[in-house]
Design a protein around this motif. Structure first.
Motif, PDB file in Angstrom:
ATOM      1  N   GLY A  74     -12.462 -10.391   8.448  1.00 26.97           N
ATOM      2  CA  GLY A  74     -13.155 -11.658   8.686  1.00 26.97           C
ATOM      3  C   GLY A  74     -14.633 -11.459   8.974  1.00 26.97           C
ATOM      4  N   TRP A  75     -14.943 -10.387   9.713  1.00 24.46           N
ATOM      5  CA  TRP A  75     -16.323 -10.069  10.057  1.00 24.46           C
ATOM      6  C   TRP A  75     -17.116  -9.643   8.820  1.00 24.46           C
ATOM      7  N   LEU A  76     -16.454  -8.862   7.939  1.00 19.24           N
ATOM      8  CA  LEU A  76     -17.116  -8.401   6.713  1.00 19.24           C
ATOM      9  C   LEU A  76     -17.103  -9.459   5.613  1.00 19.24           C
ATOM     10  N   LYS A  77     -16.307 -10.507   5.813  1.00 20.82           N
ATOM     11  CA  LYS A  77     -16.168 -11.600   4.840  1.00 20.82           C
ATOM     12  C   LYS A  77     -15.710 -11.098   3.467  1.00 20.82           C
TER      13      LYS A  77
ATOM     14  N   MET B 264      -9.406  -5.211  -2.345  1.00 18.62           N
ATOM     15  CA  MET B 264     -10.150  -4.500  -1.329  1.00 18.62           C
ATOM     16  C   MET B 264      -9.658  -4.873   0.072  1.00 18.62           C
ATOM     17  N   ARG B 265      -9.449  -6.176   0.292  1.00 20.52           N
ATOM     18  CA  ARG B 265      -9.028  -6.638   1.610  1.00 20.52           C
ATOM     19  C   ARG B 265      -7.625  -6.126   1.946  1.00 20.52           C
ATOM     20  N   ARG B 266      -6.704  -6.240   0.999  1.00 20.10           N
ATOM     21  CA  ARG B 266      -5.334  -5.784   1.252  1.00 20.10           C
ATOM     22  C   ARG B 266      -5.277  -4.276   1.469  1.00 20.10           C
TER      23      ARG B 266
ATOM     24  N   LEU C  19      -3.893  -2.486   4.788  1.00 19.99           N
ATOM     25  CA  LEU C  19      -2.803  -1.512   4.686  1.00 19.99           C
ATOM     26  C   LEU C  19      -3.186  -0.166   5.290  1.00 19.99           C
ATOM     27  N   ILE C  20      -4.396   0.298   4.994  1.00 23.29           N
ATOM     28  CA  ILE C  20      -4.845   1.583   5.543  1.00 23.29           C
ATOM     29  C   ILE C  20      -4.932   1.524   7.061  1.00 23.29           C
ATOM     30  N   LEU C  21      -5.490   0.444   7.600  1.00 25.01           N
ATOM     31  CA  LEU C  21      -5.599   0.336   9.057  1.00 25.01           C
ATOM     32  C   LEU C  21      -4.236   0.173   9.726  1.00 25.01           C
ATOM     33  N   CYS C  22      -3.302  -0.512   9.081  1.00 26.31           N
ATOM     34  CA  CYS C  22      -1.954  -0.642   9.654  1.00 26.31           C
ATOM     35  C   CYS C  22      -1.242   0.704   9.676  1.00 26.31           C
TER      36      CYS C  22
END
Length: 84
Positions: free
Chosen positions: A80-83, A1-3, A7-10
């Protein structure tokens, strides 16, 4: 989920940055439009029964690189904010 989120935001940052860079081409910020293209023009192959077209072009400029870096930092902050 994090990766996936990173990737989507990049990719979104790269797209937005290239768009902003090309929009600034005729202004005083024309240095954002400096860059190049990688890829090849569309190639058409007619097989009689079907036609196959294949092409690829990737445009990168300074605005795209800046957008990529900004959105990567934003993605790191969001994860980091969403942990996650």
């Amino acid at each position: 989920m994090r990766r996936t989120l990173i990737l989507i935001l990049c990719l979104l940052g790269l797209i937005v940055g290239v768009f902003v860079g090309q929009a600034c081409a005729g202004t005083q910020f024309n240095w954002l439009a400096l860059g190049g293209q990688i890829g090849f023009d569309p190639f058409v192959m007619n097989l009689g029964v079907m036609t196959l077209t294949l092409g690829f072009k990737c445009i990168i400029n300074i605005g795209g690189v800046i957008g990529l870096v900004l959105f990567a930092v934003l993605a790191k902050w969001i994860t980091g904010w969403l942990k996650i």
